[in-house]
Write a protein that holds these residues in place. Structure first.
Motif, PDB file in Angstrom:
ATOM      1  N   SER A 153      10.135  -9.346  58.223  1.00 11.07           N
ATOM      2  CA  SER A 153      10.521 -10.359  57.245  1.00 11.07           C
ATOM      3  C   SER A 153       9.869 -11.720  57.466  1.00 11.07           C
ATOM      4  O   SER A 153       9.727 -12.186  58.593  1.00 11.07           O
ATOM      5  CB  SER A 153      12.042 -10.529  57.298  1.00 11.07           C
ATOM      6  N   ASN A 154       9.500 -12.312  56.370  1.00  6.84           N
ATOM      7  CA  ASN A 154       9.232 -13.739  56.298  1.00  6.84           C
ATOM      8  C   ASN A 154      10.486 -14.328  55.672  1.00  6.84           C
ATOM      9  O   ASN A 154      10.781 -13.979  54.528  1.00  6.84           O
ATOM     10  CB  ASN A 154       8.020 -14.002  55.400  1.00  6.84           C
ATOM     11  N   PRO A 155      11.281 -15.130  56.337  1.00  9.90           N
ATOM     12  CA  PRO A 155      10.975 -15.890  57.539  1.00  9.90           C
ATOM     13  C   PRO A 155      11.610 -15.365  58.833  1.00  9.90           C
ATOM     14  O   PRO A 155      11.322 -15.905  59.887  1.00  9.90           O
ATOM     15  CB  PRO A 155      11.617 -17.250  57.217  1.00  9.90           C
ATOM     16  N   VAL A 184      -0.997 -10.253  47.304  1.00 11.10           N
ATOM     17  CA  VAL A 184       0.269  -9.547  47.081  1.00 11.10           C
ATOM     18  C   VAL A 184       1.062 -10.272  45.999  1.00 11.10           C
ATOM     19  O   VAL A 184       1.772  -9.666  45.199  1.00 11.10           O
ATOM     20  CB  VAL A 184       1.092  -9.490  48.393  1.00 11.10           C
ATOM     21  N   LYS A 185       0.909 -11.578  45.976  1.00 11.55           N
ATOM     22  CA  LYS A 185       1.683 -12.365  45.009  1.00 11.55           C
ATOM     23  C   LYS A 185       1.417 -11.889  43.583  1.00 11.55           C
ATOM     24  O   LYS A 185       2.346 -11.669  42.807  1.00 11.55           O
ATOM     25  CB  LYS A 185       1.323 -13.844  45.161  1.00 11.55           C
ATOM     26  N   GLN A 186       0.155 -11.699  43.244  1.00 10.21           N
ATOM     27  CA  GLN A 186      -0.128 -11.259  41.872  1.00 10.21           C
ATOM     28  C   GLN A 186       0.246  -9.797  41.659  1.00 10.21           C
ATOM     29  O   GLN A 186       0.732  -9.423  40.594  1.00 10.21           O
ATOM     30  CB  GLN A 186      -1.609 -11.471  41.515  1.00 10.21           C
ATOM     31  N   ALA A 227       7.236 -23.583  47.492  1.00  7.81           N
ATOM     32  CA  ALA A 227       7.635 -24.566  48.512  1.00  7.81           C
ATOM     33  C   ALA A 227       6.738 -24.456  49.732  1.00  7.81           C
ATOM     34  O   ALA A 227       6.413 -25.462  50.376  1.00  7.81           O
ATOM     35  CB  ALA A 227       9.089 -24.327  48.919  1.00  7.81           C
ATOM     36  N   THR A 228       6.307 -23.228  50.041  1.00  8.19           N
ATOM     37  CA  THR A 228       5.486 -23.030  51.237  1.00  8.19           C
ATOM     38  C   THR A 228       4.135 -23.719  51.042  1.00  8.19           C
ATOM     39  O   THR A 228       3.681 -24.485  51.888  1.00  8.19           O
ATOM     40  CB  THR A 228       5.282 -21.528  51.495  1.00  8.19           C
ATOM     41  N   LEU A 229       3.518 -23.470  49.885  1.00  9.71           N
ATOM     42  CA  LEU A 229       2.217 -24.094  49.618  1.00  9.71           C
ATOM     43  C   LEU A 229       2.378 -25.598  49.450  1.00  9.71           C
ATOM     44  O   LEU A 229       1.491 -26.373  49.803  1.00  9.71           O
ATOM     45  CB  LEU A 229       1.575 -23.463  48.378  1.00  9.71           C
ATOM     46  N   ALA A 281       2.795 -23.557  56.232  1.00 12.42           N
ATOM     47  CA  ALA A 281       2.544 -22.340  55.438  1.00 12.42           C
ATOM     48  C   ALA A 281       2.164 -21.174  56.333  1.00 12.42           C
ATOM     49  O   ALA A 281       1.538 -21.340  57.378  1.00 12.42           O
ATOM     50  CB  ALA A 281       1.435 -22.589  54.441  1.00 12.42           C
ATOM     51  N   GLY A 282       2.535 -20.000  55.874  1.00 17.62           N
ATOM     52  CA  GLY A 282       2.239 -18.784  56.632  1.00 17.62           C
ATOM     53  C   GLY A 282       0.798 -18.383  56.441  1.00 17.62           C
ATOM     54  O   GLY A 282       0.479 -17.517  55.634  1.00 17.62           O
ATOM     55  N   GLU A 283      -0.052 -19.047  57.179  1.00 15.56           N
ATOM     56  CA  GLU A 283      -1.474 -18.765  57.043  1.00 15.56           C
ATOM     57  C   GLU A 283      -2.077 -18.708  58.439  1.00 15.56           C
ATOM     58  O   GLU A 283      -1.960 -19.669  59.194  1.00 15.56           O
ATOM     59  CB  GLU A 283      -2.129 -19.889  56.226  1.00 15.56           C
ATOM     60  N   LEU A 301      15.088 -23.590  60.429  1.00 11.72           N
ATOM     61  CA  LEU A 301      13.711 -24.091  60.336  1.00 11.72           C
ATOM     62  C   LEU A 301      12.764 -22.941  60.634  1.00 11.72           C
ATOM     63  O   LEU A 301      13.053 -22.105  61.498  1.00 11.72           O
ATOM     64  CB  LEU A 301      13.490 -25.196  61.369  1.00 11.72           C
ATOM     65  N   ARG A 302      11.625 -22.904  59.917  1.00  8.10           N
ATOM     66  CA  ARG A 302      10.625 -21.855  60.171  1.00  8.10           C
ATOM     67  C   ARG A 302       9.340 -22.479  60.697  1.00  8.10           C
ATOM     68  O   ARG A 302       8.841 -23.455  60.132  1.00  8.10           O
ATOM     69  CB  ARG A 302      10.332 -21.096  58.876  1.00  8.10           C
ATOM     70  N   PHE A 303       8.820 -21.876  61.753  1.00  5.73           N
ATOM     71  CA  PHE A 303       7.563 -22.355  62.350  1.00  5.73           C
ATOM     72  C   PHE A 303       6.548 -21.219  62.343  1.00  5.73           C
ATOM     73  O   PHE A 303       6.818 -20.139  62.880  1.00  5.73           O
ATOM     74  CB  PHE A 303       7.795 -22.795  63.796  1.00  5.73           C
ATOM     75  N   ALA A 348      14.764 -15.132  52.354  1.00  3.93           N
ATOM     76  CA  ALA A 348      13.625 -14.416  51.781  1.00  3.93           C
ATOM     77  C   ALA A 348      12.513 -15.379  51.398  1.00  3.93           C
ATOM     78  O   ALA A 348      12.764 -16.557  51.107  1.00  3.93           O
ATOM     79  CB  ALA A 348      14.065 -13.656  50.542  1.00  3.93           C
ATOM     80  N   TRP A 349      11.321 -14.854  51.351  1.00  7.39           N
ATOM     81  CA  TRP A 349      10.155 -15.612  50.865  1.00  7.39           C
ATOM     82  C   TRP A 349      10.500 -16.160  49.473  1.00  7.39           C
ATOM     83  O   TRP A 349      10.883 -15.391  48.569  1.00  7.39           O
ATOM     84  CB  TRP A 349       8.960 -14.661  50.805  1.00  7.39           C
ATOM     85  N   PRO A 350      10.381 -17.472  49.257  1.00  8.65           N
ATOM     86  CA  PRO A 350      10.875 -18.094  48.021  1.00  8.65           C
ATOM     87  C   PRO A 350      10.254 -17.536  46.733  1.00  8.65           C
ATOM     88  O   PRO A 350      10.896 -17.573  45.676  1.00  8.65           O
ATOM     89  CB  PRO A 350      10.502 -19.565  48.189  1.00  8.65           C
TER      90      PRO A 350
HETATM   91  N1  GLU Z   1       3.415 -16.814  52.235  1.00  7.95           N
HETATM   92  C1  GLU Z   1       3.100 -17.968  52.966  1.00  7.95           C
HETATM   93  C2  GLU Z   1       4.351 -18.597  53.518  1.00  7.95           C
HETATM   94  O1  GLU Z   1       5.398 -18.061  53.440  1.00  7.95           O
HETATM   95  C3  GLU Z   1       2.287 -19.049  52.285  1.00  7.95           C
HETATM   96  C4  GLU Z   1       1.697 -18.910  51.012  1.00  7.95           C
HETATM   97  C5  GLU Z   1       2.579 -18.373  49.934  1.00  7.95           C
HETATM   98  O2  GLU Z   1       3.766 -18.700  49.854  1.00  7.95           O
HETATM   99  O3  GLU Z   1       2.010 -17.572  49.229  1.00  7.95           O
HETATM  100  O4  GLU Z   1       4.265 -19.668  54.048  1.00  7.95           O
END
Ligand code: GLU
Ligand code: PMP
Length: 388
Positions: free
Chosen positions: A174-176, A100-102, A14-16, A37-39, A363-365, A124-126
């Protein structure tokens, strides 16, 4: 089109997804302030980028060893030893992956499967939920609340434990939510996992983005840990290196070997030049700390500006995050946030709704953007919420 049951549980990121929509609208000529996105919207530090460029120029572009080049595995082990109190300092425990994802996917896939439940404190991060589900295991949300500043407690975990619980994924900072777990809380969680034979995966990708003057505690600050702990981190956030795709797992060598075997059949290894760049980023101590220090200074300023602007919006409750790169706000009237995020996108600002994080009504910014983008974006949020 008929797809295999392997992907029945697949949800796209969802973030991407939001970031892609923001990009597409911009390409159509719309003015969009992208806080989705968290970039980090900053350049990779030169000393790290140059190391990657040198690797290409010098022809270090062959298949790297599957778990990572020795220079990077050593740099990671030393980095963890230099920045935490009780790191193992053993390159043999480290697997380098494409983010980290992989690294997380590899470890989760090797450890959990049908019959297993994995606890995930929410919001939590989806990707945690989908990665666990793709492994065939069952993600179990452990809801945390605004009132306890989103720090999970042992009692909350205990409430969701069953005899199938095999894993716990934590993410401090934590994200978010920006929640930071103290060393004491991390010790309690590690001890609880040890008592119940639960693997503890600690995603520390935001650890260095701390605004209290000291790095946020790591699971490697806990002295007496069970063996079944895996630390995950990478260079995406602290070094603005998202596109280089380098992350890592540090865990028991048996698990790391198995996870690397899986990697040998999927991506072979993370891209070689990126590994050289990451080895410089993490291994050159003085340059590394200077780069993180400068980055944290910019983010801290943005965090204050963003907090100040959002606190003036009557429709929102917001707290100043101690760490990470997100402002996490609650809609005061309790309505779902997904339609609000859609409305905001129409109004020229991209952010993320709480729903994919397991927190409708929030909401996350992302505040790791240029100051003008942040200020203009949040001004649009204020205007939209006044009228909507
Ligand atoms: N982690 C970032 C976010 O939470 C973006 C990319 C991703 O989900 O890997 O927005
Ligand atoms: N963990 C968390 C909590 C994140 O927010 C992200 C998003 N970048 C990741 C892991 C993945 O990071 P990467 O794959 O870029 O290392």
């Amino acid at each position: 089109m008929r797809f295999s049951p392997n992907v029945d549980v697949l949800k796209p990121s969802a973030t991407l997804g939001f970031a892609a929509r923001a990009r597409a609208l911009r390409a159509e000529g719309k003015s969009i302030m992208d806080l989705s996105a968290g970039e980090p919207a900053f350049r990779t530090p030169d000393f790290a980028a140059q190391a990657g460029i040198r690797a290409i120029e010098e022809g270090r572009t062959k298949y790297p060893p599957t778990p990572g080049i020795p220079e990077l595995r050593s740099a990671i082990a030393s980095y963890l030893a230099e920045t935490t109190a009780h790191a193992p300092d053993d390159p043999g425990r480290i697997m380098v992956s494409a983010g980290v994802k992989q690294a997380l996917f590899n470890c989760v896939y090797c450890l959990f499967g049908p019959e297993d439940e994995v606890l995930i404190p929410t919001p939590a991060w989806p990707s945690y939920e989908t990665i666990v589900a793709l492994a065939g295991a069952t993600p179990v949300a452990v809801p945390t609340s605004w009132d306890t500043a989103f720090r999970v407690s042992v009692a909350e975990l205990e409430g969701r434990r069953s005899d199938r619980t095999r894993g716990l994924i934590i993410n401090s900072p934590s994200n978010p939510t920006g929640a930071v777990y103290s060393t004491e809380l991390l010790s309690e969680l590690a001890a609880w996992c040890g008592r119940h034979g639960v693997w503890l995966m600690s995603d520390e990708i935001y650890r260095r983005l701390s605004y209290t003057g000291v790095a946020a505690p790591s699971i490697y600050d806990v002295p007496d840990r069970p063996e079944e702990v895996i630390l995950l981190d990478g260079v995406s956030k602290a070094f603005a290196m998202t596109g280089w795709r380098i992350g890592f797992a540090d865990g028991p060598p048996d698990v790391i070997r198995k996870a690397a075997d899986l990697q040998s059949q999927t991506t072979s290894a993370a891209a070689a030049p990126s590994q050289y760049a990451a080895a410089a980023a993490l291994g050159q101590r003085a340059a590394r700390e200077a780069a993180i220090g400068a980055f944290v200074e910019i983010l801290d300023r943005n965090r204050r500006i963003g907090f100040e602007l959002l606190s003036r919006v009557p429709a929102l409750d917001v707290r100043e995050p101690e760490a990470g790169m997100y402002l996490f706000a609650r809609l005061r009237d309790g309505r779902p946030s997904a339609p609000v995020a859609e409305g905001l996108l129409e109004a020229g600002v991209a952010c993320l709704p709480g729903e994919p994080f397991g927190s409708p009504g929030y909401l996350r910014f992302n505040f790791a953007v240029d100051e003008e983008v942040l200020s203009e974006g949040l001004a649009r949020v204020a205007r939209y919420l006044e009228s909507a």
